[in-house]
Structure formats: C-alpha cells, structure tokens
Scaffold this motif. Sequence first.
Motif, PDB file in Angstrom:
ATOM      1  N   ASP A 112       0.815  -1.220   0.000  1.00 16.51           N
ATOM      2  CA  ASP A 112       0.000   0.000   0.000  1.00 16.51           C
ATOM      3  C   ASP A 112       0.847   1.268   0.000  1.00 16.51           C
ATOM      4  O   ASP A 112       0.458   2.275  -0.575  1.00 16.51           O
ATOM      5  CB  ASP A 112      -0.914   0.014   1.231  1.00 16.51           C
ATOM      6  CG  ASP A 112      -1.852  -1.173   1.248  1.00 16.51           C
ATOM      7  OD1 ASP A 112      -2.801  -1.170   0.450  1.00 16.51           O
ATOM      8  OD2 ASP A 112      -1.620  -2.124   2.025  1.00 16.51           O
ATOM      9  N   LYS A 131       0.973   8.018   5.922  1.00 10.46           N
ATOM     10  CA  LYS A 131       0.260   7.608   4.705  1.00 10.46           C
ATOM     11  C   LYS A 131      -0.478   6.282   4.929  1.00 10.46           C
ATOM     12  O   LYS A 131      -1.602   6.091   4.453  1.00 10.46           O
ATOM     13  CB  LYS A 131       1.246   7.446   3.530  1.00 10.46           C
ATOM     14  CG  LYS A 131       1.823   8.748   3.054  1.00 10.46           C
ATOM     15  CD  LYS A 131       0.777   9.513   2.325  1.00 10.46           C
ATOM     16  CE  LYS A 131       1.171  10.944   2.097  1.00 10.46           C
ATOM     17  NZ  LYS A 131       0.036  11.815   1.801  1.00 10.46           N
ATOM     18  N   GLU A 134      -3.586   7.001   6.866  1.00 12.29           N
ATOM     19  CA  GLU A 134      -4.614   7.590   5.999  1.00 12.29           C
ATOM     20  C   GLU A 134      -5.285   6.508   5.154  1.00 12.29           C
ATOM     21  O   GLU A 134      -6.491   6.517   4.955  1.00 12.29           O
ATOM     22  CB  GLU A 134      -3.992   8.662   5.103  1.00 12.29           C
ATOM     23  CG  GLU A 134      -3.595   9.906   5.868  1.00 12.29           C
ATOM     24  CD  GLU A 134      -2.825  10.903   5.004  1.00 12.29           C
ATOM     25  OE1 GLU A 134      -2.511  11.985   5.524  1.00 12.29           O
ATOM     26  OE2 GLU A 134      -2.522  10.605   3.826  1.00 12.29           O
ATOM     27  N   LYS A 135      -4.478   5.579   4.679  1.00 17.14           N
ATOM     28  CA  LYS A 135      -5.037   4.489   3.870  1.00 17.14           C
ATOM     29  C   LYS A 135      -5.976   3.620   4.703  1.00 17.14           C
ATOM     30  O   LYS A 135      -7.052   3.228   4.247  1.00 17.14           O
ATOM     31  CB  LYS A 135      -3.888   3.653   3.307  1.00 17.14           C
ATOM     32  CG  LYS A 135      -4.324   2.505   2.466  1.00 17.14           C
ATOM     33  CD  LYS A 135      -3.920   2.660   1.044  1.00 17.14           C
ATOM     34  CE  LYS A 135      -4.658   1.689   0.162  1.00 17.14           C
ATOM     35  NZ  LYS A 135      -4.063   1.502  -1.124  1.00 17.14           N
ATOM     36  N   GLU A 137      -7.703   4.545   7.221  1.00 16.75           N
ATOM     37  CA  GLU A 137      -8.951   5.291   7.438  1.00 16.75           C
ATOM     38  C   GLU A 137      -9.835   5.240   6.196  1.00 16.75           C
ATOM     39  O   GLU A 137     -11.058   5.163   6.301  1.00 16.75           O
ATOM     40  CB  GLU A 137      -8.641   6.729   7.837  1.00 16.75           C
ATOM     41  CG  GLU A 137      -8.092   6.806   9.246  1.00 16.75           C
ATOM     42  CD  GLU A 137      -7.862   8.222   9.709  1.00 16.75           C
ATOM     43  OE1 GLU A 137      -7.769   8.414  10.923  1.00 16.75           O
ATOM     44  OE2 GLU A 137      -7.776   9.126   8.871  1.00 16.75           O
ATOM     45  N   ARG A 138      -9.194   5.298   5.008  1.00 18.94           N
ATOM     46  CA  ARG A 138      -9.973   5.209   3.769  1.00 18.94           C
ATOM     47  C   ARG A 138     -10.626   3.837   3.659  1.00 18.94           C
ATOM     48  O   ARG A 138     -11.779   3.711   3.271  1.00 18.94           O
ATOM     49  CB  ARG A 138      -9.079   5.451   2.557  1.00 18.94           C
ATOM     50  CG  ARG A 138      -8.842   6.927   2.249  1.00 18.94           C
ATOM     51  CD  ARG A 138      -8.491   7.138   0.781  1.00 18.94           C
ATOM     52  NE  ARG A 138      -7.333   6.396   0.348  1.00 18.94           N
ATOM     53  CZ  ARG A 138      -6.078   6.771   0.530  1.00 18.94           C
ATOM     54  NH1 ARG A 138      -5.820   7.887   1.161  1.00 18.94           N
ATOM     55  NH2 ARG A 138      -5.080   6.039   0.084  1.00 18.94           N
ATOM     56  N   GLN A 140     -11.433   1.867   6.127  1.00 19.35           N
ATOM     57  CA  GLN A 140     -12.524   1.805   7.113  1.00 19.35           C
ATOM     58  C   GLN A 140     -13.752   2.563   6.618  1.00 19.35           C
ATOM     59  O   GLN A 140     -14.879   2.197   6.926  1.00 19.35           O
ATOM     60  CB  GLN A 140     -12.067   2.400   8.432  1.00 19.35           C
ATOM     61  CG  GLN A 140     -11.253   1.430   9.262  1.00 19.35           C
ATOM     62  CD  GLN A 140     -10.943   2.007  10.619  1.00 19.35           C
ATOM     63  OE1 GLN A 140     -10.511   3.152  10.716  1.00 19.35           O
ATOM     64  NE2 GLN A 140     -11.167   1.230  11.644  1.00 19.35           N
ATOM     65  N   GLY A 141     -13.484   3.630   5.815  1.00 14.61           N
ATOM     66  CA  GLY A 141     -14.588   4.416   5.289  1.00 14.61           C
ATOM     67  C   GLY A 141     -15.236   3.778   4.070  1.00 14.61           C
ATOM     68  O   GLY A 141     -16.116   4.352   3.449  1.00 14.61           O
ATOM     69  N   GLY A 143     -13.444   2.738   1.208  1.00 16.37           N
ATOM     70  CA  GLY A 143     -12.637   2.830  -0.015  1.00 16.37           C
ATOM     71  C   GLY A 143     -11.475   1.884   0.035  1.00 16.37           C
ATOM     72  O   GLY A 143     -11.388   1.026   0.898  1.00 16.37           O
ATOM     73  N   ARG A 144     -10.527   2.047  -0.924  1.00 18.03           N
ATOM     74  CA  ARG A 144      -9.289   1.239  -0.887  1.00 18.03           C
ATOM     75  C   ARG A 144      -8.130   2.043  -1.430  1.00 18.03           C
ATOM     76  O   ARG A 144      -8.273   2.918  -2.220  1.00 18.03           O
ATOM     77  CB  ARG A 144      -9.471  -0.058  -1.663  1.00 18.03           C
ATOM     78  CG  ARG A 144      -8.249  -0.967  -1.636  1.00 18.03           C
ATOM     79  CD  ARG A 144      -8.111  -1.705  -0.320  1.00 18.03           C
ATOM     80  NE  ARG A 144      -6.720  -2.157  -0.124  1.00 18.03           N
ATOM     81  CZ  ARG A 144      -6.327  -2.895   0.896  1.00 18.03           C
ATOM     82  NH1 ARG A 144      -7.148  -3.262   1.819  1.00 18.03           N
ATOM     83  NH2 ARG A 144      -5.067  -3.248   1.032  1.00 18.03           N
TER      84      ARG A 144
END
Length: 144
Positions: A112, A131, A134-135, A137-138, A140-141, A143-144
């Motif tokens: 990643d 970074k 942040e990934k 969190e994305r 978990q939200g 996204g990927r």
Amino acid sequence: MKLTRSFNRSLWAFHFNSGSCNGCEIEIVAAITPRYDPERFGIKLVGTPRHADVLVITGPVVKKMKDRLLRVYAQMPEPKVVMCVGTCGISGGVFYDSYNLEGPVDEVIPVDVYVPGCPPRPEAIIHGVVKALEKLERIQGGGR
Ligand code: SF4
C-alpha cells in the motif's frame, strides 16, 4: 514534519525483515527513538502480526523468507496495510536480479505504501506511517 489532523486510531506496526542488509532496520529504530517519539501519536512496534495494523517490510524477499512473509501477512487481522521500507523491497535495489530473490515485495503480497531510499531517513519512514494511517482510514470508510 507537522501532523495537522487527529487520527481516530492508534497505529500498531509489525516489522518484518525479508532479507535486508540491516541498514533500513537502523533507520526504523532511529524513527522510534525519543527524538521523533511517534508513540505520542499511538504509533508503536508490536511483537506479533496478530496485533498489528500495518506490516513494515524491509529487504528484497529472499527465497527462504517468502513463505514466512506470506504466513505473517495472513496472520494479520483486517483491515491491514503493508508498507515497504527501502529500495530493496521496492525494486530489488542493489540485489536486483540476484539468484536468491523472490521479490520485490509487491510480487509476493500487495503493498500500500512505498518508502524509497537506501536506507530512507526516519522522517521518510514516519511520513510513510502517516500515509499508511490515511489508507487505513480510507479502507474503514469503505474505499481502498
Ligand atoms: S534499501 Fe539499502 S539500506 Fe535498506 S536493506 Fe536494502 S541495501 Fe540495506
């Protein structure tokens, strides 16, 4: 480096040496010393992949470490991210085209975050961890 946002989780990292020269390890150790103090953000190394959010890999993945890397990756809970530290893991680096390589890392498991350098400085490693966070969190939200 200035961290300007607050994260909703602490990031625990498991370090895996896939056959590095130990140069990157020295920089990782430097990155977790009180000079940089990433623990104030909840970022710390853990002793087992089962507790880790991020897999920090150094080295180009030599033959005898490939199965171990796959096993460690499988042991990590989801969501997880993989961070490749050092040029060796990204491209083979100085060991490119060696007879005993199975890497680079992204030919064995998905990566990643890439942190280039031979070895990268502690600031670059901490930037890579941010970074990775942040990934996560994305992911978990949704996204990927
Ligand atoms: S990237 Fe450079 S310092 Fe890091 S393990 Fe490879 S040769 Fe060693």
